[in-house]
Write a protein that holds these residues in place. Structure first.
Motif, PDB file in Angstrom:
ATOM      1  N   VAL A 866      -5.317   0.715  -2.633  1.00 12.72           N
ATOM      2  CA  VAL A 866      -5.649  -0.762  -2.487  1.00 12.72           C
ATOM      3  C   VAL A 866      -6.683  -0.928  -1.947  1.00 12.72           C
ATOM      4  O   VAL A 866      -7.443  -0.285  -0.842  1.00 12.72           O
ATOM      5  N   LEU A 867      -7.451  -1.703  -2.707  1.00 15.61           N
ATOM      6  CA  LEU A 867      -8.857  -2.184  -2.464  1.00 15.61           C
ATOM      7  C   LEU A 867      -8.896  -3.595  -1.873  1.00 15.61           C
ATOM      8  O   LEU A 867      -8.253  -4.444  -2.384  1.00 15.61           O
ATOM      9  N   VAL A 873     -11.551   0.667   0.515  1.00 12.21           N
ATOM     10  CA  VAL A 873     -10.111   1.450   0.500  1.00 12.21           C
ATOM     11  C   VAL A 873      -9.199   0.999   1.686  1.00 12.21           C
ATOM     12  O   VAL A 873      -9.863   1.061   2.701  1.00 12.21           O
ATOM     13  N   VAL A 874      -8.176   0.107   1.428  1.00  8.53           N
ATOM     14  CA  VAL A 874      -7.352  -0.255   2.382  1.00  8.53           C
ATOM     15  C   VAL A 874      -6.345   0.643   2.603  1.00  8.53           C
ATOM     16  O   VAL A 874      -6.230   1.206   3.965  1.00  8.53           O
ATOM     17  N   GLY A 893     -11.268   3.012   4.272  1.00  8.26           N
ATOM     18  CA  GLY A 893     -12.167   2.236   5.052  1.00  8.26           C
ATOM     19  C   GLY A 893     -13.675   2.661   4.252  1.00  8.26           C
ATOM     20  O   GLY A 893     -14.623   1.774   4.538  1.00  8.26           O
ATOM     21  N   ARG A 894     -13.498   3.642   3.136  1.00 10.45           N
ATOM     22  CA  ARG A 894     -14.837   3.520   2.457  1.00 10.45           C
ATOM     23  C   ARG A 894     -14.920   2.880   1.336  1.00 10.45           C
ATOM     24  O   ARG A 894     -13.688   2.534   0.682  1.00 10.45           O
ATOM     25  N   LYS A 895     -16.119   2.649   0.573  1.00 11.85           N
ATOM     26  CA  LYS A 895     -16.025   1.896  -0.663  1.00 11.85           C
ATOM     27  C   LYS A 895     -15.725   3.162  -1.723  1.00 11.85           C
ATOM     28  O   LYS A 895     -15.973   4.254  -1.569  1.00 11.85           O
ATOM     29  N   LEU A 958      -4.742  -3.594  -6.578  1.00 14.28           N
ATOM     30  CA  LEU A 958      -4.084  -2.405  -6.587  1.00 14.28           C
ATOM     31  C   LEU A 958      -4.682  -1.628  -8.043  1.00 14.28           C
ATOM     32  O   LEU A 958      -4.725  -2.007  -8.861  1.00 14.28           O
ATOM     33  N   LEU A 959      -5.022  -0.306  -7.660  1.00 13.37           N
ATOM     34  CA  LEU A 959      -5.497   0.619  -8.665  1.00 13.37           C
ATOM     35  C   LEU A 959      -4.634   1.854  -8.615  1.00 13.37           C
ATOM     36  O   LEU A 959      -4.655   2.466  -7.759  1.00 13.37           O
TER      37      LEU A 959
END
Length: 977
Positions: A866-867, A873-874, A893-895, A958-959
């Motif tokens: 979940v971004l 990243v959530v 918390g990171r890209k 959502l990925l």
């Protein structure tokens, strides 16, 4: 005025503005509020308010008036410069004046109950601002302000008085109206319009060039005034006359002089009003105190030195107005006679052109405000306190004769010791001044004193007078043959009728010597018999010639009654003649008598005549004595017959008996008179005691009245404050009721001061709990000790905040803060309780939903990310961590491009997330082949969906990833990978 407006006049027009002095007392607060609600904030005027205030109580007037006007309302300070469009309020226990546009504050000199602050300020306003001064009197009791309006009118200012029927207390307005010092009587709401009209009129006076206002328009009006009234003002100063006429025209909104002339013809009452406006009836007791000090200490003692008891000290006060200056001089003369133990006769002639002013002077009744100018000792000695003010005592009133006189036309009084003409010549042109000075010299005795105002002088007539005091303008008359010729060539032709011709023609006629007056004086001096003027009782009023042969001072107590002073042989016939002339008007002419003088008898003709005529005071008698120069020779003696001798003896016995009876009757009458005098003295003493008691009662009444006015003013201010506080309380109640926040106010001892309705849901409070400790009240909280926290806030002044819940499951946010007063003093704490039950429930629901979603995600066997909108990243599910061999700490918390040593930094993934997905919102079956360091080279299928939230919420992505090695890869996708 020059043809064009000079820079100086232009500067005055720009800088000058009217200053309005407003006086009010009991009931004046409502009138002031109405007045300032009606006044424009840019009127261009300054307003200075003087009210009777309690000296021991702070005033709320400034705060109250500020709510009614947008102009700044300031409490006056010493040396504060008055500015336009500003309101200044007198502070308590202060006297206020104005000097050169600056307010002057001082501690009151008079005791409480005797102060007249309104009069004092208005008089200083008139002296400082002249015709720019405006005085307003509003509701109040007493007469304070009346004399102040009088001074303002005298300098050409404007006065307004509230209609008595609209005032809560009509004492002050009625006093000003009855005295005739109100140029406008208006309701308070109409005063601002009148003030604006006056301001425009003043501006026109300053800025209008003279060619637009030729002097001819004044002459037309003065001609109409002379036709109607009979008085000529053509040689009065045009500047003064013009301003006063323009003020009358402005009151009727008339701008054209011809229209005003027609208005005068059709309205006789306006003629009288204009005549009254032109007369300068402004004076007060002991005006210019330093000048009267010089008069008292230097001038009068020298004039009265060595004056015999039968001397008549003659004074003329020309232009006396309402008589204050006349009585001031009378007071000084009476005090001087008492001090030097002299008892000569004083006769003061006091004249004026205004009949109304003379009527007031004759009445001798003055308002209480004269206490500002007359010392308490003189008030007690020479005045009687009455309800309306002070009445001049009879001994002072008897020294003065008031009369109507036009000093420019009527003949002057003569043989004067003192002539006072103050503040009259400053209103006259130089031509009239040059006519008056020789006339005044003619009226004075040699060595007599002329008393002028500081603004006047004798001009070029230095040969007629020598200066005694140049500062205060005292001049001694010089009589010599040279001065006599000067006077006779310059003296006014009093008998001439100048009303029918212009003043210019009269002045062009050559002066004529008054031979008739010279002849009359010489004839009286050398041929008139020795004469005396007495009243009906025989009291001596005036002596002409040498009367020592016929009268001599009676032994015992000094008396001026000529019957008691008559020499032997004169008393009986003189008494009979006086009685007949006084009661019946019968004259006794040339009654031959034998009067004993120097040891022998002289023949004298006695004549007693009643004085009559328009100018004679009733019951005046003229007693004349004339020696019989050549008495007839005695007839030759003849021998009397015995019968005749017997008859003569009998008549002589009868005559002796009658004389004895007459003498006995006289003695009895004198004894009765002595008893009556003694009784009268006792009555006078009793009357003085009663008068003293009455004065004390009047003083107490005035003090009580003053205190009552102050209390009424304070009560009005407090009532207004109460209404304001009631409004604020209503606002606070509605505020608390509509915010639905429970509030409890505690003092420093944790006692309840006040609480709101919502606070009863948290504490079991009732109205009677105010004043009880909060610790005694049971709360609905579960185990929370808020009192300890409240005490800590009170000690440390650090606010406290905490969420608590009640027994029934409700949640509240508790805030505890210090209770600060307006003076920044801590007097307790305030507890507020905000209901947050709905927020807590919402947060709980969100938390449950989040936990449910996380559990659902974790059950999926596909890797899921979940971004957020920034591709950070959530969250990720367990399958993602397991498949790609990463941890939570390295993921959330990171890209996405930075995950796993940037193993997701794939161009195809960038195209999907940054280009395709924002356009299509959802992408399914997007194939990506990549060499992942942790799992090796794999071909995966990506499904992406963009979830858009509400406007204020960020979007999510959502990925999901799925390995598809068995699925053939299209050539196009391979090339892309």
């Amino acid at each position: 005025m020059p043809p064009e407006k000079t820079p100086q006049i232009a500067e005055q027009a720009a800088a000058a503005f009217p200053i309005v002095g407003i006086g009010a007392s009991a009931g004046g607060l409502e009138a002031l509020e109405e007045f300032f609600r009606s006044v424009s904030a840019d009127s261009g005027m300054a307003f200075v308010l003087v009210q009777h205030l309690d000296p021991s109580h702070p005033s709320l007037l400034t705060e109250i008036l500020q709510r009614t006007t947008t102009m700044p309302v300031l409490e006056a300070e010493d040396q504060m410069t008055v500015a336009a469009n500003t309101v200044y309020v007198i502070p308590p226990n202060r006297d206020m004046a104005i000097f050169h546009g600056k307010l002057q504050l001082s501690l009151p000199d008079e005791p409480r109950g005797h102060r007249l602050p309104i009069d004092a300020f208005l008089r200083s306003l008139a002296e400082d601002q002249q015709e720019q001064a405006v005085g307003i009197i509003l509701s109040g009791t007493g007469s304070d302000g009346t004399q102040g309006l009088r001074t303002i009118l005298g300098v050409g200012g404007m006065t307004l008085v509230q209609k008595p029927e609209t005032a809560k207390y009509d004492g002050m307005p009625a006093s000003a109206i009855q005295a005739g010092y109100a140029s406008h009587v208006l309701a308070v709401g109409k005063m601002p319009e009148a003030l604006l009209n006056n301001t425009r009129s003043l501006s026109a006076d300053i800025t209008t060039p003279s060619p637009l206002r030729p002097t001819g328009w004044i002459n037309k009006i003065l001609l109409q005034l002379r036709t109607s009234i009979g008085h000529d003002f053509s040689l009065y100063k045009k500047s003064t006359i013009g301003r006063r006429i323009e003020r009358r025209m402005a009151q009727h909104t008339i701008e054209d002089a011809d229209v005003y002339v027609r208005y005068l013809k059709n309205n006789p009452e306006e003629v009288q009003a204009l005549f009254k406006e032109l007369l300068i009836n402004v004076t007060n007791f002991f005006r210019d105190p330093e000048a009267f000090t010089v008069l008292e200490q230097d001038i009068l003692p020298k004039l009265c030195l060595d004056k015999p008891d039968n001397y008549v000290f003659r004074v003329w006060v020309a232009g006396c107005a309402t008589g204050e200056e006349t009585y001031s001089i009378a007071i000084l003369l009476r005090e001087l006679m008492d001090k030097s133990q002299q008892d000569f006769k004083v006769q003061i002639y006091s004249t004026d052109l205004a009949e109304a002013a003379i009527a007031l002077a004759r009445a001798g009744i003055y308002p209480p405000t004269i206490a500002q100018d007359v010392s308490p000792e003189r008030l007690r000695r020479f005045f009687i306190k009455e309800d309306k003010g002070y009445r001049v005592k009879k001994e002072l009133r008897d020294m003065v004769v008031f009369a109507l006189q036009n000093v420019l036309k009527d003949p002057p009084f003569t043989k004067l010791d003192l002539l006072s003409c103050r503040n009259l010549m400053i209103y006259l042109e130089a031509e009239l001044q040059n006519r008056l000075i020789p006339a005044f010299h003619y009226a004075l005795k040699p060595g007599g004193v002329l008393f002028l105002s500081p603004s006047e002088s004798i001009g070029n007539y230095t040969d007629l007078f020598s200066a005694l005091n140049r500062k205060w303008k005292f001049y001694r008359a010089i009589h010599s043959p040279t001065t006599a010729r000067t006077v006779m060539t310059q003296v006014v032709s009093w008998a001439a009728k100048t009303d029918d011709k212009p003043a210019e023609e009269v002045m062009q006629k050559p002066k004529e010597t008054n031979f008739a007056e010279l002849a009359r004086r010489v004839l009286v001096q050398y041929y008139a018999p020795a004469s005396i003027i007495t009243d009906g009782n025989g009291d001596l009023l005036y002596v002409h010639g040498d009367t020592g042969k016929y009268l001599r001072p009676a032994p015992g107590q000094a008396s001026l009654n000529i019957i008691e002073m008559a020499r032997e042989g004169l008393e009986l016939e003189l008494r009979t003649a006086l009685r007949g002339a006084a009661s019946d008007g019968v004259a006794t002419l040339n009654k031959a008598l034998q009067v004993k003088t120097n040891g022998g008898f002289s023949a004298v003709n006695l004549s007693v005549r009643p004085l009559s005529g328009a100018e004679a005071t009733p019951n005046l008698l003229l007693v004349s004595f004339q020696d019989i120069a050549s008495p007839a020779k005695p007839a030759r003696k003849r021998r009397a017959k015995p019968a005749e001798l017997g008859r003569i003896e009998e008549l002589e016995r009868d005559l002796a008996y009658l004389k004895e009876n007459y003498q006995a009757s006289l003695e009895e009458q004198q004894a009765s008179n002595e008893e009556l005098k003694s009784t009268n003295e006792e009555m006078q003493s009793t009357n003085e005691e009663l008068q003293s008691t009455n004065e004390e009662l009047e003083t107490s009444k005035e003090e009580l009245q003053s205190v009552n006015e102050e209390l009424i003013t304070v009560n009005s201010e407090l009532q207004t404050k109460i209404e304001q506080l009631a409004g604020m309380q209503n606002d606070m109640k509605n505020l608390f009721d509509n915010t639905h926040i429970g509030t409890v106010f505690l003092d420093a001892k944790m006692l309840i001061r006040r609480f709101t309705r919502e606070a009863t849901q948290l504490y079991r409070l009732v109205a009677s709990d105010v004043g009880r400790p909060l610790a005694d009240i049971k709360s609905n909280f579960d185990g929370e000790d808020l009192l300890a926290n409240a005490q800590q806030v009170l000690d440390c002044l650090t606010p406290f905040e905490q969420e608590v819940h009640t027994h029934n499951g409700a949640w509240f946010l508790v805030r505890i803060q210090p209770y600060r007063t307006l003076d920044n003093i801590i007097e307790g704490v305030v507890l507020t309780f905000t209901d947050i039950s709905k927020r807590v429930a919402a947060e709980t629901a969100v938390q449950l939903a989040r936990e449910l979603a996380e559990n659902v995600v974790d059950t999926l066997d596909k890797p899921l990310l979940v971004l957020d909108s920034h591709l950070q990243v959530v969250t990720a599910n367990r399958a993602f961590y397991r498949y790609f061999h990463v941890t939570l700490a390295d993921t959330v918390g990171r890209k996405i491009y930075d995950l796993g040593n940037r193993q997701w930094n794939i161009p195809a993934l960038r195209e999907l997330l940054e280009i395709i997905l924002p356009r299509d919102q959802a992408v399914e079956g997007y194939l990506v082949e990549h060499d992942f360091p942790a799992i090796g080279r794999h071909k995966i299928r990506l499904d992406a969906r963009r979830i858009v939230g509400k406007t204020s919420e960020p979007s999510l992505i959502l990925l999901t990833a799925e390995e598809i090695d068995t699925v053939p890869v299209p050539e196009s996708l391979e090339n892309k990978a």
